[in-house]
Design an enzyme around this catalytic site. Structure first.
Site, PDB file in Angstrom:
ATOM      1  N   ASN A 117       0.848  -1.186   0.000  1.00  0.00           N
ATOM      2  CA  ASN A 117       0.000   0.000   0.000  1.00  0.00           C
ATOM      3  C   ASN A 117       0.884   1.237   0.000  1.00  0.00           C
ATOM      4  O   ASN A 117       1.501   1.554   1.008  1.00  0.00           O
ATOM      5  CB  ASN A 117      -0.935   0.015   1.212  1.00  0.00           C
ATOM      6  N   ILE A 118       0.933   1.907  -1.131  1.00  0.00           N
ATOM      7  CA  ILE A 118       1.745   3.109  -1.265  1.00  0.00           C
ATOM      8  C   ILE A 118       0.800   4.306  -1.221  1.00  0.00           C
ATOM      9  O   ILE A 118      -0.148   4.369  -1.999  1.00  0.00           O
ATOM     10  CB  ILE A 118       2.524   3.107  -2.599  1.00  0.00           C
ATOM     11  N   CYS A 142      15.588   0.492  -5.839  1.00  0.00           N
ATOM     12  CA  CYS A 142      15.265   0.037  -4.502  1.00  0.00           C
ATOM     13  C   CYS A 142      16.439  -0.840  -4.062  1.00  0.00           C
ATOM     14  O   CYS A 142      17.543  -0.661  -4.558  1.00  0.00           O
ATOM     15  CB  CYS A 142      13.929  -0.710  -4.498  1.00  0.00           C
TER      16      CYS A 142
END
Length: 150
Positions: A117-118, A142
């Protein structure tokens, strides 16, 4: 099958800046291996883990380390988008300063696979950076280069 040291070859790749058509020009150089004296003046260019071109002027990868710095210099980066919440390491910060590269950090916790959930505001801010051509060429990374692979 055992390879003799004279049979082993090293392939080094040099990635240049995008051409006027937006394509990345790739040149490879293969040489027989030997001791370090055989490679006078030659540098190995090692891309970060999972390195790839996303679009013209936009690249993605896993976390770059000092072995990747020479390769990253060939890209002429203006910006890096870092997607992890952890602080950026000091050697990487020094590399950015020495090369005039801006760092944008959007700490996305990627440990909630398969669903992450961003927050929408984080997505909007990151997209603003990506879409602003003044930040290109840019590298998005990342830890392992997997956040952007799906």
């Amino acid at each position: 099958m055992k390879l003799e040291s004279s049979e082993v070859e090293i392939c080094t790749a040099v990635v240049g800046a995008p051409s006027p058509t937006g394509q990345i020009l790739l040149a490879a150089k293969v040489q027989g291996s030997g001791d370090e004296a055989d490679r006078d003046g030659e540098e190995l260019f090692v891309p970060p883990l999972n390195f790839a071109m996303v679009d013209s002027g936009v690249f993605r990868s896993g976390f770059p380390d000092t072995a990747n710095f020479t390769f990253l210099q060939t890209l002429g980066l203006r910006s890096i988008i870092y997607l992890c919440p952890e602080p950026y390491p000091e050697p990487n910060i020094e590399f950015l300063k020495c090369n005039g590269i801006r760092l944008f950090q959007f700490g996305i916790d990627g440990c909630k696979e398969p669903f992450v959930n961003i927050p929408e505001d984080t997505i909007r801010e990151a997209l603003k950076v990506v879409l602003d051509k003044r930040n290109h060429p840019l590298l998005i990374h990342c830890k392992r280069g997997k956040v952007l692979s799906s």
